[in-house]
Every structure is written in C-alpha cells, then in structure tokens.
Enzyme design. Structure first.
Site, mmCIF file in Angstrom:
data_model
loop_
_atom_site.group_PDB
_atom_site.id
_atom_site.type_symbol
_atom_site.label_atom_id
_atom_site.label_comp_id
_atom_site.label_asym_id
_atom_site.label_seq_id
_atom_site.Cartn_x
_atom_site.Cartn_y
_atom_site.Cartn_z
ATOM 1 N N ALA A 81 -10.996 32.127 -22.790
ATOM 2 C CA ALA A 81 -11.678 31.740 -21.554
ATOM 3 C C ALA A 81 -12.691 30.639 -21.818
ATOM 4 O O ALA A 81 -13.688 30.511 -21.123
ATOM 5 C CB ALA A 81 -12.371 32.955 -20.945
ATOM 6 N N ARG A 135 -11.009 19.885 -14.224
ATOM 7 C CA ARG A 135 -10.233 19.472 -13.045
ATOM 8 C C ARG A 135 -10.518 20.316 -11.818
ATOM 9 O O ARG A 135 -10.046 20.000 -10.728
ATOM 10 C CB ARG A 135 -8.734 19.466 -13.391
ATOM 11 C CG ARG A 135 -8.403 18.351 -14.397
ATOM 12 C CD ARG A 135 -6.998 18.466 -14.920
ATOM 13 N NE ARG A 135 -6.021 18.248 -13.882
ATOM 14 C CZ ARG A 135 -4.804 18.783 -13.860
ATOM 15 N NH1 ARG A 135 -4.437 19.580 -14.848
ATOM 16 N NH2 ARG A 135 -3.988 18.541 -12.880
HETATM 17 C C1 UD1 Z 1 -1.059 25.507 -23.823
HETATM 18 C C2 UD1 Z 1 0.006 25.581 -24.917
HETATM 19 C C3 UD1 Z 1 1.329 25.095 -24.346
HETATM 20 C C4 UD1 Z 1 1.699 25.931 -23.147
HETATM 21 C C5 UD1 Z 1 0.578 25.933 -22.115
HETATM 22 C C6 UD1 Z 1 0.893 26.933 -21.034
HETATM 23 C C7 UD1 Z 1 -1.161 25.173 -27.011
HETATM 24 C C8 UD1 Z 1 -1.440 24.189 -28.094
HETATM 25 N N1 UD1 Z 1 -0.406 24.736 -26.007
HETATM 26 O O1 UD1 Z 1 -1.221 24.145 -23.502
HETATM 27 O O2 UD1 Z 1 2.338 25.182 -25.310
HETATM 28 O O3 UD1 Z 1 2.897 25.449 -22.570
HETATM 29 O O4 UD1 Z 1 -0.664 26.302 -22.720
HETATM 30 O O5 UD1 Z 1 -0.047 26.841 -19.998
HETATM 31 O O6 UD1 Z 1 -1.586 26.298 -27.125
HETATM 32 N N2 UD1 Z 1 -8.733 27.250 -24.719
HETATM 33 C C9 UD1 Z 1 -9.838 27.712 -25.404
HETATM 34 N N3 UD1 Z 1 -10.344 26.965 -26.407
HETATM 35 C C10 UD1 Z 1 -9.823 25.779 -26.794
HETATM 36 C C11 UD1 Z 1 -8.698 25.301 -26.073
HETATM 37 C C12 UD1 Z 1 -8.173 26.072 -25.052
HETATM 38 O O7 UD1 Z 1 -10.349 28.792 -25.093
HETATM 39 O O8 UD1 Z 1 -10.346 25.174 -27.742
HETATM 40 C C13 UD1 Z 1 -8.171 28.079 -23.638
HETATM 41 C C14 UD1 Z 1 -8.237 27.393 -22.281
HETATM 42 O O9 UD1 Z 1 -9.406 27.800 -21.598
HETATM 43 C C15 UD1 Z 1 -6.988 27.911 -21.589
HETATM 44 C C16 UD1 Z 1 -6.020 28.169 -22.724
HETATM 45 O O10 UD1 Z 1 -6.799 28.264 -23.884
HETATM 46 O O11 UD1 Z 1 -7.243 29.143 -20.942
HETATM 47 C C17 UD1 Z 1 -4.966 27.079 -22.847
HETATM 48 O O12 UD1 Z 1 -5.592 25.866 -23.166
HETATM 49 P P1 UD1 Z 1 -5.131 24.484 -22.549
HETATM 50 O O13 UD1 Z 1 -5.945 23.403 -23.140
HETATM 51 O O14 UD1 Z 1 -5.040 24.577 -21.079
HETATM 52 O O15 UD1 Z 1 -3.657 24.387 -23.163
HETATM 53 P P2 UD1 Z 1 -2.454 23.556 -22.625
HETATM 54 O O16 UD1 Z 1 -2.605 22.140 -23.031
HETATM 55 O O17 UD1 Z 1 -2.216 23.840 -21.193
#
Ligand code: UD1
Ligand code: CA
Length: 448
Positions: free
Chosen positions: A9, A15
């Site tokens: 989270a 966005r």
């Molecule tokens: C991620 C997946 C992708 C998948 C997609 C589905 C990875 C590298 N990619 O991409 O394969 O198809 O989700 O929706 O995992 N978050 C953190 N800390 C961070 C980065 C992210 O807590 O440092 C959390 C975000 O809040 C979010 C989730 O992890 O809830 C996913 O992160 P996000 O950056 O949205 O990943 P996607 O690029 O969508």
C-alpha cells in the site's frame, strides 16, 4: 496450513490527483485498503502485514483501525514491488507456511481465488495469479512453457513478441514465506524502470530448479485502481455485483440500478427495497423488512417486519425491533425503536429508547444536545408522545404516559400521566377583525 498476507500500500497514487492516499479512497463505502484486508481474512491467517509509504501514518492508522493485529511496516522510498515485499521480512521472521502478496489498490480478489492459489502450491513453489487480458496494455506478461511459468516480463522490458502475449500478471503471488523473502532479497534492479521487480522472483526460482505456475482468474477480479475514473468504474462494477447478489439471495429490489450497497450490507430473504435507497457501511436488514423509496441507512439494524420510509434516514446506532415503523422525513440516530413502536412523520429521535408499541407523534424532537454533551431520552412502553413535542433530554417519559402536542417537556413524566408543557390558549373575540381593519385604515390614510 498457516498463511500470511502482505498487502502493498506504499504507492503514491499520483494519478488520483488527490491529497488523500490512494488506498484510502472509498469503494462501496469502505477504503480500498479495507477490501484487500477483507480478502486477507482467512481462517488460517498467521500474520497480516501492510507495507505503507506515501501517507504512511494515515494509511497505517486506517489499517490498525480495521484490524488491530496488523503489522504496519514502512517502505520509505518506493524502489519497486520486490523492495516493498522485502520490507515485510522482519515482520515475517520465523513464520511458518506460505505468504501471499496482495495490492491495496486491487480490491476485488476473491477468497475462492486465494484458495485456488493455495491449492496450486502443491504443484509449484511459486504461484502467480494471471488473467487473459482483453487489452493487455501495460501489464506484465506471463511467459509460459506448458504448465510451467518461466518468467514474467514487464511491458517496458518486453520485446514485440512478448508484448503479443495476452496472459497477464495480476501481481498476486503465493510462495513459502521464507522462500519468498529469500527470492525478493535476490532481485536486482537492472531493468528499464530501474526498479526492484517482484515479478523477477519467477525467473530466480526457475534458475534454482524450482517450479512456478499460474492460477487464472477473471479480468474483472484483478481490476486495479489508478485514477478517479477507474475508481468510479470499479464502484459501478461493485454495485452491479452487489445488486445481482441481493436478487440471488431472495431480496426484492424494485429498481435495482437505483440501489447502492456498501461492502458489508446484509439484506435478508424476502426483504423489499424500494427505489433510490442508499446503504452506508454497517447495515443489516432482516428477512421480511421493508425499506421504502429514498431512504439512507448507515450503521443500523432493521428487524423482521419493520418498515422504513419513504424518505427516512437511519444513522449509526439506529436499531429497529420487530414490526417497528419509521416513516417519512424521520431521522433516527443511536436509538432503539422497540417492537411495534411508531415514529411515522417528521421527527428526530437520537440517543433514545422508544418503548414497545409507543407512538411518537409528528414533528417530535428528542432535544439531545446541549452544545457540549449528548443526553438520553427514555420513552416507556405504550407511551403516546403528542405531535410537536420537544423532549428535552435527559428525560424519562413513563410507560403509558402522554404528552400534550406542542409541549416542551423538560422534566420526567410518571407512568400513565399527562404532561402539558405549553402556554394555555387565550381567545379574544373579534380581535382579528378589529386588528386588520385598523391596519387597512392606516394604509388608506397614507395613500391619500
Ligand atoms: C505491477 C506488476 C505487473 C502487473 C501489474 C498488475 C511488478 C514489477 N509489476 O505493475 O507485472 O501486471 O502490477 O497491476 O510488480 N508498490 C509499493 N512499493 C513500490 C512499488 C509499488 O508498495 O515501491 C505497490 C503499489 O502501491 C501498488 C502495487 O505495489 O499497489 C503495484 O505497483 P505498481 O507500480 O502499480 O505496479 P505496476 O507497474 O502496475
Ligand atoms: Ca498498477
């Protein structure tokens, strides 16, 4: 077998264009985070960890509110999903069994899907939840070889050929907790985004000779929320499913598309819900009750055979016993309206008990607030509160007692008594006629 859940989270949610952390935006009357935490409510739950980052204090407090046993850990810099999962390592130290990673912005993952993933762990060391995407867009692609998942490639890093794959990554993964931590600790950040990708654990596991596999779910279930438009679309999807479920459960919805449910609304079989009714969180309506058109209910309980509305508002703590009636333009808050009691028109009843079969006349108000404190009103069984009575709390109206309409009642009324709290009527014969004649004469004099 015991299982732990890690909910990510920490994302910024830029966005959403909002001051509020993304995962605290509401869906079906509860923050997105609450939906993920609900998915995590498993029988064998060993540990629940929420990884927070942006708005961490607020998100952490919300998580603890929802479940006091949650471990909140901070990811101070968002270096990627693997890095986020790694922050949970201290909280999962020594834990036996599997760990499942969920995203707080992906609210619809069902417990059936989680169960299917756990079953698939018999066959694979790492289980990934995948789906066939109608439009694969920027999702990570699942590269498979027969039953085996070989690796996940992020859109940014994918070749044209890999981008043609429609089998996509939902982000949900399941593996032995210790193995998962070991794998995420080995992930590097040599990729197009310079991030530590959770998705890299698949190729790392394969390189160690471990097997990885995919469990499929419906695309609607993996719907993630990044913008207000997506949140609105998710709300519409949630409502459509809640309406269908209510109908399936034997509830009559006269105009289903105008009824709005919360994530935890419970409506019993053979209850009738009229058009334009809104359920906030925490509502139970028992079997056979009727909610008429244009009501707003929140944090309340409506018993069998009770009737509410049209145009009524039930606020938190409203409890309607069997056969109670709450009619038009009535507001009930933190009050028990006991069996067979009636509050039918234009009244406010708060911090009160309306006894069995009591009748509260039109325009009655429990005057419960002195500007600092709230006070209780106790209305006895079978009492008859006259129309337009102000019941100045703290106050007791005894069983079978009566108040004269238009009264301001400031002290207790004994059982079976009549209380009159208003000025005695005075009649002045001919006064009105003389009064208006005088006014008209004065105006004529002015016009001349
Ligand atoms: C991620 C997946 C992708 C998948 C997609 C589905 C990875 C590298 N990619 O991409 O394969 O198809 O989700 O929706 O995992 N978050 C953190 N800390 C961070 C980065 C992210 O807590 O440092 C959390 C975000 O809040 C979010 C989730 O992890 O809830 C996913 O992160 P996000 O950056 O949205 O990943 P996607 O690029 O969508
Ligand atoms: Ca995302």
């Amino acid at each position: 077998m015991a299982v732990s859940i890690i909910i990510l989270a920490a994302g910024q949610g830029t966005r959403m264009n909002s001051e509020r952390p993304k995962v605290l935006h509401a869906l079906g009357g509860a923050p997105l985070l609450a939906h993920a935490m609900r998915t995590a409510e498993l029988e064998a739950l060993e540990r629940l960890v929420v990884v927070v980052g942006h708005g961490g204090a607020e998100v952490g407090a919300a998580a603890r509110d929802l479940n006091p046993d949650v471990a909140v850990v901070e990811q101070s810099e968002q270096l990627g999903t693997a890095h986020a999962v790694l922050q949970a390592a201290p909280a999962l130290k020594g834990v036996k069994g599997d760990a499942i990673v969920l995203y707080a912005d992906t609210p619809f993952i069902s417990s059936d899907t989680i169960a299917a993933m756990r079953r698939a762990r018999d066959r694979h060391a790492v289980v990934v939840l995948g789906f066939q995407a109608a439009d694969p867009a920027r999702y990570g692609r699942l590269v498979t070889d027969g039953e085996t998942l070989e690796r996940i490639v992020e859109f940014k890093d994918a070749t044209e050929e890999e981008r043609a794959i429609t089998l996509c990554n939902s982000g949900v993964v399941c593996a032995d907790a210790a193995l998962l931590m070991d794998l995420v600790g080995s992930v590097g950040n040599d990729n197009a985004a310079g991030e530590y990708y959770l998705t890299d654990i698949v190729s790392l596991a394969r390189a160690r000779g471990l097997s990885a596999g995919v469990v499929l779910c419906d695309e609607a279930e993996t719907l993630g929320i990044n913008t207000r438009a997506e949140l609105a679309a998710a709300e519409a999807g949630f409502q459509a499913r809640a309406r269908a479920e209510a109908l399936e459960n034997g509830v009559t919805l006269i105009a289903p598309e105008t009824i709005f449910f919360a994530y935890d609304t419970v409506v019993g079989r053979d209850a009738i819900v009229g058009p334009n009714v809104v359920f906030g969180p925490g509502v139970t309506v028992e079997s056979g009750a009727e909610i008429r058109a244009f009501c707003h209910l929140e944090g309340c309980h409506v018993s069998q055979g009770a009737m509410v509305g049209p145009f009524a508002r039930l606020r938190p703590g409203a409890e309607l016993a069997e056969g109670a009636r709450v009619g038009n333009f009535v507001e009930i808050k933190d009050a028990l309206v006991d069996a067979g009691a009636k509050v039918n028109h234009l009244s406010y009843v708060g911090n009160a008990h309306v006894g069995e079969r009591a009748n509260v006349g039109a325009g009655t108000v429990t005057v419960n607030y002195d500007g600092v404190n709230k006070h209780r009103t106790e209305i006895g069984a079978g009492a008859f509160v006259g129309s337009g009575t102000m019941l100045v709390a703290p106050l007791r109206v005894g069983a079978g007692a009566m108040t004269a309409s238009g009264s301001v009642i400031t002290s207790d009324v004994p059982a079976d008594a009549l209380a009159v709290g208003r000025a005695r009527q005075v009649v002045k014969e001919g006064f009105a006629r003389r009064f208006f004649e005088k006014l008209r004469a004065a105006r004529r004099d002015k016009e001349v």
